[in-house]
Design a protein around this motif. Structure first.
Motif, PDB file in Angstrom:
ATOM      1  N   THR A  78       0.822  -1.209   0.000  1.00 54.21           N
ATOM      2  CA  THR A  78       0.000   0.000   0.000  1.00 54.21           C
ATOM      3  C   THR A  78       0.856   1.258   0.000  1.00 54.21           C
ATOM      4  O   THR A  78       0.594   2.219  -0.734  1.00 54.21           O
ATOM      5  CB  THR A  78      -0.936   0.017   1.226  1.00 54.21           C
ATOM      6  N   LEU A  79       1.898   1.245   0.829  1.00 49.72           N
ATOM      7  CA  LEU A  79       2.721   2.449   1.013  1.00 49.72           C
ATOM      8  C   LEU A  79       4.026   2.411   0.221  1.00 49.72           C
ATOM      9  O   LEU A  79       4.755   3.395   0.206  1.00 49.72           O
ATOM     10  CB  LEU A  79       3.031   2.628   2.506  1.00 49.72           C
ATOM     11  N   GLY A  80       4.300   1.261  -0.420  1.00 52.82           N
ATOM     12  CA  GLY A  80       5.554   1.134  -1.155  1.00 52.82           C
ATOM     13  C   GLY A  80       5.708   2.160  -2.264  1.00 52.82           C
ATOM     14  O   GLY A  80       6.780   2.751  -2.446  1.00 52.82           O
ATOM     15  N   GLY A  81       4.617   2.354  -3.029  1.00 56.08           N
ATOM     16  CA  GLY A  81       4.667   3.347  -4.103  1.00 56.08           C
ATOM     17  C   GLY A  81       4.913   4.742  -3.580  1.00 56.08           C
ATOM     18  O   GLY A  81       5.674   5.518  -4.163  1.00 56.08           O
ATOM     19  N   ILE A 119     -10.540  -2.864  -3.421  1.00 52.79           N
ATOM     20  CA  ILE A 119     -10.761  -4.311  -3.472  1.00 52.79           C
ATOM     21  C   ILE A 119      -9.505  -5.054  -3.012  1.00 52.79           C
ATOM     22  O   ILE A 119      -9.576  -5.997  -2.202  1.00 52.79           O
ATOM     23  CB  ILE A 119     -11.159  -4.764  -4.892  1.00 52.79           C
ATOM     24  N   ASN A 120      -8.341  -4.645  -3.532  1.00 50.88           N
ATOM     25  CA  ASN A 120      -7.079  -5.282  -3.124  1.00 50.88           C
ATOM     26  C   ASN A 120      -6.830  -5.094  -1.633  1.00 50.88           C
ATOM     27  O   ASN A 120      -6.448  -6.023  -0.918  1.00 50.88           O
ATOM     28  CB  ASN A 120      -5.903  -4.703  -3.925  1.00 50.88           C
ATOM     29  N   GLY A 121      -7.045  -3.854  -1.166  1.00 53.50           N
ATOM     30  CA  GLY A 121      -6.846  -3.556   0.243  1.00 53.50           C
ATOM     31  C   GLY A 121      -7.819  -4.325   1.127  1.00 53.50           C
ATOM     32  O   GLY A 121      -7.451  -4.790   2.213  1.00 53.50           O
ATOM     33  N   THR A 165      -7.460 -10.975   5.196  1.00 49.21           N
ATOM     34  CA  THR A 165      -6.490 -12.007   5.588  1.00 49.21           C
ATOM     35  C   THR A 165      -5.898 -11.709   6.965  1.00 49.21           C
ATOM     36  O   THR A 165      -5.606 -12.631   7.732  1.00 49.21           O
ATOM     37  CB  THR A 165      -5.355 -12.131   4.555  1.00 49.21           C
ATOM     38  N   ILE A 166      -5.712 -10.421   7.266  1.00 51.54           N
ATOM     39  CA  ILE A 166      -5.215 -10.042   8.596  1.00 51.54           C
ATOM     40  C   ILE A 166      -6.237 -10.427   9.664  1.00 51.54           C
ATOM     41  O   ILE A 166      -5.902 -11.042  10.686  1.00 51.54           O
ATOM     42  CB  ILE A 166      -4.912  -8.530   8.655  1.00 51.54           C
ATOM     43  N   LEU A 167      -7.510 -10.079   9.419  1.00 50.97           N
ATOM     44  CA  LEU A 167      -8.572 -10.438  10.362  1.00 50.97           C
ATOM     45  C   LEU A 167      -8.727 -11.955  10.455  1.00 50.97           C
ATOM     46  O   LEU A 167      -8.992 -12.498  11.541  1.00 50.97           O
ATOM     47  CB  LEU A 167      -9.898  -9.809   9.913  1.00 50.97           C
ATOM     48  N   VAL A 179     -15.214  -9.572  -0.562  1.00 50.40           N
ATOM     49  CA  VAL A 179     -13.763  -9.723  -0.600  1.00 50.40           C
ATOM     50  C   VAL A 179     -13.196  -9.718   0.817  1.00 50.40           C
ATOM     51  O   VAL A 179     -12.263 -10.465   1.141  1.00 50.40           O
ATOM     52  CB  VAL A 179     -13.125  -8.604  -1.457  1.00 50.40           C
ATOM     53  N   LEU A 180     -13.770  -8.875   1.654  1.00 53.25           N
ATOM     54  CA  LEU A 180     -13.341  -8.816   3.054  1.00 53.25           C
ATOM     55  C   LEU A 180     -13.583 -10.162   3.751  1.00 53.25           C
ATOM     56  O   LEU A 180     -12.759 -10.612   4.551  1.00 53.25           O
ATOM     57  CB  LEU A 180     -14.097  -7.702   3.781  1.00 53.25           C
TER      58      LEU A 180
END
Length: 409
Positions: free
Chosen positions: A152-155, A255-257, A263-265, A312-313
């Protein structure tokens, strides 16, 4: 959990975050210099192919060297070639320069491919059987959290500090990983039978994989799921967002986020359920697999972006339930040496199918439309879970998978 486990946790997190940032750096560099989307898109393909080859080679080395030492050596080689990449970035761009970048990409990806199977074997060695579900879920939750932040923050990080300084951060992350691996001590013999030929060592994992009925069922399910897994790669997801949801790139990011957040949850959910899952790994793996298939099938019919985001979530927890139960089952199936070979063989097969799926799913999307691709993929995932239910629960082919007491000899 013990100190060695937490050292392995930090090492895994640092390694995977470094590889995510490194991939973004290479893709951005190639695109900035050539303005070729096709050239930049070959980066993940070369990465997957190199990792597949590395898992084919790994069984021949895992008998000769201690697993932590083998993993540290792979990290050191990655550091060395990362330094070469830094030098290439400082040179003027040319065709020869591009060739060298792809060679370095192949080498780094090759050695990075060892991490996952060896890590899983080390978890088996340093974590008792009754805590493995909790350990795997904790590893996954922390890893997914940092990967979510990285992708998310790499860019943003690249745009602020540039490619060279980002490479320095990657270098530091690998140093941290190596330092933590030095703390992971495992009692393990490093000898090998003299009469065992190279071909026998390379194929031993494949023999275990196909001789054991339970493992054979799991790898069949894996191959089906690997084939449809590419529906979640960038191009197909973006096409669905634009054509089915009628939204732009911002919703592609949502959607990606949303999936990463799921997956974290899911990892946290499995962590809380770890005690309940003991002795019921097959049930939870099949339940997660079936739910993931149903959600994917339903997703193909959705036009409302908010409902799509919610689905997706939900996919994240269902996938984690399936994946973490399966990982624990595999860890229970054999000792550390044999497990490394089994996981390497499994990774080779899955990555081989994934490579063809990248091409096949893209062509299928153009031919039948993106909605039908998701609906068809959902059907395959449901079929996979039903196949697993028949084989593992009805025909009772889950021996060697539910507990360590059945370990292969």
């Amino acid at each position: 959990m013990n100190f060695r486990f937490y050292a392995l946790l930090v090492s895994q997190t640092a390694t995977n975050l470094a590889f995510a940032l490194y991939t973004m750096v290479v893709v951005m560099h190639l695109y900035d210099e050539t303005h070729s989307t096709a050239l930049a898109a070959t980066v993940p393909l070369i990465s997957v192919m190199s990792r597949m080859i590395s898992t084919i080679v790994l069984p021949a080395l895992s008998d000769r060297f201690k697993l932590p030492s083998l993993l540290m050596a792979s990290q050191i080689v990655q550091l060395l070639f990362l330094s070469f990449l830094f030098l290439l970035f400082s040179q003027s761009f040319s065709t020869l320069n591009t060739i060298f970048i792809f060679i370095i990409l192949s080498v780094i990806s090759f050695f990075n491919g060892w991490f996952s199977p060896i890590k899983s074997s080390l978890v088996r060695a340093i974590v008792s059987e009754d805590k493995r579900v909790k350990a795997n879920s904790f590893l996954s939750t922390v890893d997914q959290t940092f990967l979510f932040a990285g992708w998310t923050l790499g860019g943003l990080l690249l745009s602020i500090i540039g490619k060279e300084k980002t490479l320095v951060i990657i270098f530091i992350l690998l140093l941290i990983s190596i330092g933590c691996l030095s703390l992971v001590k495992v009692k393990q013999a490093s000898s090998i039978q003299a009469q065992e030929r190279l071909f026998a060592r390379l194929t031993s994992g494949w023999k275990y994989l196909f001789q054991n009925e339970g493992l054979r069922v799991i790898i069949t399910m894996d191959l089906i799921e690997a084939w449809v897994g590419t529906i979640w790669i960038g191009a197909v997801t973006l096409t669905f967002v634009e054509e089915a949801l009628h939204k732009g790139e911002a919703w592609w990011g949502y959607i990606n986020g949303g999936y990463y957040l799921g997956t974290i949850l899911g990892g946290l959910f499995v962590y809380r359920l770890s005690k309940v899952m003991e002795g019921r790994l097959t049930l939870f793996m099949l339940g997660g697999s079936f739910l993931f298939g149903v959600l994917t099938f339903t997703y193909g019919f959705i036009s409302n972006p908010y409902i799509a985001l919610f689905l997706v979530l939900l996919m994240g927890p269902s996938y984690q339930l399936r994946d973490l139960a399966q990982e624990t089952m595999l860890q229970n199936s054999a000792d550390e040496k044999t497990l490394t070979k089994i996981l390497a063989a499994r990774a080779s097969l899955v990555q081989f199918i994934f490579i063809f799926s990248i091409i096949g799913i893209g062509a299928l999307t153009d031919f039948i439309g993106v909605r039908l691709v998701y609906i068809f993929s959902g059907c395959l995932l449901i079929f996979s879970s039903l196949y697993g239910f028949v084989q593992l629960s009805i025909r009772k082919r889950r021996v060697f998978l539910e507990g360590e007491r059945y370990s292969l000899k």
